[in-house]
Design a protein around this motif. Sequence first.
Motif, PDB file in Angstrom:
ATOM      1  N   SER A   1      19.695  19.235  12.534  1.00 13.84           N
ATOM      2  CA  SER A   1      20.236  20.555  12.191  1.00 13.84           C
ATOM      3  C   SER A   1      19.344  21.707  12.648  1.00 13.84           C
ATOM      4  O   SER A   1      19.815  22.836  12.740  1.00 13.84           O
TER       5      SER A   1
ATOM      6  N   ARG B   1      14.140  18.792  12.106  1.00 19.71           N
ATOM      7  CA  ARG B   1      14.822  18.047  11.049  1.00 19.71           C
ATOM      8  C   ARG B   1      15.388  16.753  11.619  1.00 19.71           C
ATOM      9  O   ARG B   1      15.933  16.731  12.719  1.00 19.71           O
ATOM     10  N   LYS B   2      15.241  15.679  10.854  1.00 11.74           N
ATOM     11  CA  LYS B   2      15.713  14.370  11.302  1.00 11.74           C
ATOM     12  C   LYS B   2      17.214  14.340  11.545  1.00 11.74           C
ATOM     13  O   LYS B   2      17.693  13.590  12.389  1.00 11.74           O
ATOM     14  N   ASP B   3      17.969  15.179  10.788  1.00 10.09           N
ATOM     15  CA  ASP B   3      19.423  15.186  10.960  1.00 10.09           C
ATOM     16  C   ASP B   3      19.869  16.020  12.155  1.00 10.09           C
ATOM     17  O   ASP B   3      21.059  16.145  12.428  1.00 10.09           O
TER      18      ASP B   3
END
Length: 82
Positions: free
Chosen positions: A51, A47-49
């Motif tokens: 997480s 995930r790009k964030d």
Amino acid sequence: MSIDPVGNLWIAGTFTEASSIKLKENIRPITSALDTVLGLNGVIYDRKDGSSKNEPGFIAEDVFATTPELTEVDETGEVSGV
């Protein structure tokens, strides 16, 4: 977890939907179900964030191409989830 103004729930973890036959009616087979499943492209992604890493799943836009009824489309018409 978050809920947007129209009541959609967004999570970055696991979600299990109750799926017992006791909860269903009007059950009909899916024609060529195996072909449909084989047309799905499973992926592993980060995930790009940040997480999660090495998460298995699908790309919603790819799923929409073969089985749009399995996807969500947002108010702008963009595919937003599976």
